[in-house]
Motif scaffolding. Structure first.
Motif, PDB file in Angstrom:
ATOM      1  N   GLY A 177       9.323  33.887  21.846  1.00  0.00           N
ATOM      2  CA  GLY A 177       9.446  33.745  23.291  1.00  0.00           C
ATOM      3  C   GLY A 177      10.760  34.328  23.781  1.00  0.00           C
ATOM      4  N   ASP A 178      11.457  33.554  24.615  1.00  0.00           N
ATOM      5  CA  ASP A 178      12.766  33.973  25.101  1.00  0.00           C
ATOM      6  C   ASP A 178      13.892  33.230  24.377  1.00  0.00           C
ATOM      7  OD1 ASP A 178      11.703  35.806  26.915  1.00  0.00           O
ATOM      8  OD2 ASP A 178      11.468  34.267  28.460  1.00  0.00           O
ATOM      9  N   ALA A 179      13.554  32.585  23.237  1.00  0.00           N
ATOM     10  CA  ALA A 179      14.547  31.815  22.487  1.00  0.00           C
ATOM     11  C   ALA A 179      15.261  32.641  21.431  1.00  0.00           C
ATOM     12  CB  ALA A 179      13.889  30.595  21.832  1.00  0.00           C
ATOM     13  N   SER A 180      14.531  33.558  20.778  1.00  0.00           N
ATOM     14  CA  SER A 180      15.165  34.358  19.733  1.00  0.00           C
ATOM     15  C   SER A 180      14.313  35.567  19.375  1.00  0.00           C
ATOM     16  CB  SER A 180      15.424  33.527  18.470  1.00  0.00           C
ATOM     17  OG  SER A 180      14.203  33.215  17.831  1.00  0.00           O
ATOM     18  N   VAL A 181      14.959  36.524  18.763  1.00  0.00           N
ATOM     19  CA  VAL A 181      14.271  37.665  18.174  1.00  0.00           C
ATOM     20  C   VAL A 181      15.021  38.005  16.888  1.00  0.00           C
ATOM     21  CG1 VAL A 181      15.581  39.353  19.548  1.00  0.00           C
ATOM     22  CG2 VAL A 181      13.410  40.028  18.481  1.00  0.00           C
ATOM     23  N   SER A 182      14.272  38.295  15.844  1.00  0.00           N
ATOM     24  CA  SER A 182      14.900  38.688  14.579  1.00  0.00           C
ATOM     25  C   SER A 182      14.288  40.014  14.143  1.00  0.00           C
ATOM     26  CB  SER A 182      14.718  37.613  13.509  1.00  0.00           C
ATOM     27  OG  SER A 182      13.360  37.367  13.293  1.00  0.00           O
ATOM     28  N   TRP A 183      15.020  40.714  13.299  1.00  0.00           N
ATOM     29  CA  TRP A 183      14.544  42.019  12.831  1.00  0.00           C
ATOM     30  C   TRP A 183      15.012  42.268  11.414  1.00  0.00           C
ATOM     31  CZ3 TRP A 183      18.159  41.174  16.592  1.00  0.00           C
ATOM     32  CH2 TRP A 183      19.459  41.568  16.319  1.00  0.00           C
ATOM     33  N   GLU A 184      14.297  43.176  10.756  1.00  0.00           N
ATOM     34  CA  GLU A 184      14.684  43.637   9.430  1.00  0.00           C
ATOM     35  C   GLU A 184      14.244  45.083   9.293  1.00  0.00           C
ATOM     36  OE1 GLU A 184      12.787  41.061   6.656  1.00  0.00           O
ATOM     37  OE2 GLU A 184      10.807  41.880   7.002  1.00  0.00           O
ATOM     38  N   ILE A 185      14.910  45.765   8.396  1.00  0.00           N
ATOM     39  CA  ILE A 185      14.602  47.177   8.207  1.00  0.00           C
ATOM     40  C   ILE A 185      13.254  47.290   7.493  1.00  0.00           C
ATOM     41  CG2 ILE A 185      15.675  47.675   5.961  1.00  0.00           C
ATOM     42  CD1 ILE A 185      17.154  50.003   7.551  1.00  0.00           C
ATOM     43  N   VAL A 186      12.378  48.133   8.016  1.00  0.00           N
ATOM     44  CA  VAL A 186      11.085  48.365   7.367  1.00  0.00           C
ATOM     45  C   VAL A 186      11.010  49.775   6.806  1.00  0.00           C
ATOM     46  CG1 VAL A 186       9.817  46.595   8.631  1.00  0.00           C
ATOM     47  CG2 VAL A 186       9.928  48.907   9.563  1.00  0.00           C
ATOM     48  N   GLU A 187      11.862  50.655   7.302  1.00  0.00           N
ATOM     49  CA  GLU A 187      11.987  52.001   6.743  1.00  0.00           C
ATOM     50  C   GLU A 187      13.463  52.361   6.774  1.00  0.00           C
ATOM     51  OE1 GLU A 187      10.769  56.565   7.759  1.00  0.00           O
ATOM     52  OE2 GLU A 187       9.336  55.004   8.318  1.00  0.00           O
ATOM     53  N   MET A 227      19.090  46.117   6.653  1.00  0.00           N
ATOM     54  CA  MET A 227      19.643  45.558   7.878  1.00  0.00           C
ATOM     55  C   MET A 227      18.750  44.411   8.311  1.00  0.00           C
ATOM     56  SD  MET A 227      20.044  47.102  11.760  1.00  0.00           S
ATOM     57  CE  MET A 227      20.909  48.559  11.263  1.00  0.00           C
ATOM     58  N   ASP A 228      19.354  43.283   8.610  1.00  0.00           N
ATOM     59  CA  ASP A 228      18.602  42.219   9.250  1.00  0.00           C
ATOM     60  C   ASP A 228      19.528  41.519  10.234  1.00  0.00           C
ATOM     61  OD1 ASP A 228      19.503  39.461   7.945  1.00  0.00           O
ATOM     62  OD2 ASP A 228      19.269  40.893   6.299  1.00  0.00           O
ATOM     63  N   GLY A 229      18.921  41.019  11.290  1.00  0.00           N
ATOM     64  CA  GLY A 229      19.715  40.384  12.330  1.00  0.00           C
ATOM     65  C   GLY A 229      18.868  39.505  13.217  1.00  0.00           C
ATOM     66  N   THR A 230      19.563  38.805  14.105  1.00  0.00           N
ATOM     67  CA  THR A 230      18.920  37.876  15.028  1.00  0.00           C
ATOM     68  C   THR A 230      19.744  37.774  16.301  1.00  0.00           C
ATOM     69  OG1 THR A 230      18.174  36.529  13.152  1.00  0.00           O
ATOM     70  CG2 THR A 230      18.091  35.494  15.304  1.00  0.00           C
ATOM     71  N   THR A 270      23.838  34.506  20.812  1.00  0.00           N
ATOM     72  CA  THR A 270      24.458  34.598  19.494  1.00  0.00           C
ATOM     73  C   THR A 270      23.776  35.724  18.731  1.00  0.00           C
ATOM     74  OG1 THR A 270      24.910  32.227  19.489  1.00  0.00           O
ATOM     75  CG2 THR A 270      25.009  33.361  17.358  1.00  0.00           C
ATOM     76  N   TYR A 271      24.585  36.629  18.194  1.00  0.00           N
ATOM     77  CA  TYR A 271      24.083  37.798  17.468  1.00  0.00           C
ATOM     78  C   TYR A 271      24.563  37.663  16.029  1.00  0.00           C
ATOM     79  CZ  TYR A 271      23.483  42.924  16.627  1.00  0.00           C
ATOM     80  OH  TYR A 271      23.120  44.155  16.157  1.00  0.00           O
ATOM     81  N   GLN A 272      23.610  37.664  15.088  1.00  0.00           N
ATOM     82  CA  GLN A 272      23.929  37.632  13.660  1.00  0.00           C
ATOM     83  C   GLN A 272      23.421  38.927  13.042  1.00  0.00           C
ATOM     84  OE1 GLN A 272      21.839  34.121  12.365  1.00  0.00           O
ATOM     85  NE2 GLN A 272      23.541  32.784  12.914  1.00  0.00           N
ATOM     86  N   LEU A 273      24.218  39.500  12.139  1.00  0.00           N
ATOM     87  CA  LEU A 273      23.864  40.791  11.566  1.00  0.00           C
ATOM     88  C   LEU A 273      24.336  40.887  10.120  1.00  0.00           C
ATOM     89  CD1 LEU A 273      22.772  43.709  12.181  1.00  0.00           C
ATOM     90  CD2 LEU A 273      25.134  44.310  12.723  1.00  0.00           C
ATOM     91  N   ARG A 274      23.491  41.525   9.303  1.00  0.00           N
ATOM     92  CA  ARG A 274      23.867  41.859   7.924  1.00  0.00           C
ATOM     93  C   ARG A 274      23.350  43.266   7.653  1.00  0.00           C
ATOM     94  NH1 ARG A 274      22.046  37.544   4.404  1.00  0.00           N
ATOM     95  NH2 ARG A 274      19.979  38.288   4.946  1.00  0.00           N
ATOM     96  N   VAL A 275      24.241  44.135   7.183  1.00  0.00           N
ATOM     97  CA  VAL A 275      23.908  45.533   6.937  1.00  0.00           C
ATOM     98  C   VAL A 275      24.363  45.915   5.537  1.00  0.00           C
ATOM     99  CG1 VAL A 275      24.386  47.903   7.669  1.00  0.00           C
ATOM    100  CG2 VAL A 275      24.156  46.112   9.381  1.00  0.00           C
TER     101      VAL A 275
END
Length: 146
Positions: free
Chosen positions: A72-82, A90-93, A106-111
């Motif tokens: 929804g409008d609470a969070s979005v997360s991602w990870e590298i697929v290619e 890379m993954d983050g939220t 709040t932005y969290q990131l790992r690369v």
């Protein structure tokens, strides 16, 4: 492995903030280093599912694809697929919470990259990415609402 994180308060409702986060076509206008972005797939709600990016953020110049999961409008997360040539992981939220006068983002990131970097330098680079992204997001959202 720990993520690097940062946060900022944006003077806008969460729905407005998330709308800007989901508008990948506009990223080159406000997200430092993003040269281009293209939505490849969308999810059942019409939000981007996979997005291809071209990044030019010294010393990293690369192209990669991220997969997104929306709450929804609470969070979005991602990870590298290619992965790209330089960005190997890379993954983050983004987490959005109500705050006085708006929304706390709040932005969290790992690369991980293919070039050797000391952990300390990698964390510093992640922090620069996070700080510039949060400032750009805040400016873009607040300018749209002004």
């Amino acid at each position: 492995m720990a993520r690097t994180s940062g946060d900022i308060v944006v003077a806008a409702p969460a729905a407005d903030v998330m709308a800007v986060i989901a508008d990948f076509a506009a990223y080159p206008d406000w997200a430092t280093g993003v040269r281009s972005s293209a939505v490849l797939t969308t999810d059942a709600d019409g939000r981007p599912g996979t997005v291809r990016f071209a990044l030019d953020a010294t010393p990293i110049r690369d192209e990669y694809t991220l997969g997104y999961t929306w709450d929804g409008d609470a969070s979005v997360s991602w990870e590298i697929v290619e992965a790209g040539e330089v960005l190997t992981s890379m993954d983050g939220t983004y987490v959005l919470e109500p705050a006085d006068g708006g929304t706390k983002v709040t932005y969290q990131l790992r690369v991980d990259v293919s070039i050797p970097l000391l952990g300390m330098l990698k964390r510093k680079a992640e922090k620069v990415v996070i700080d510039s992204a949060l400032k750009g997001l805040k400016q873009h959202v607040e300018a749209a609402g002004a």
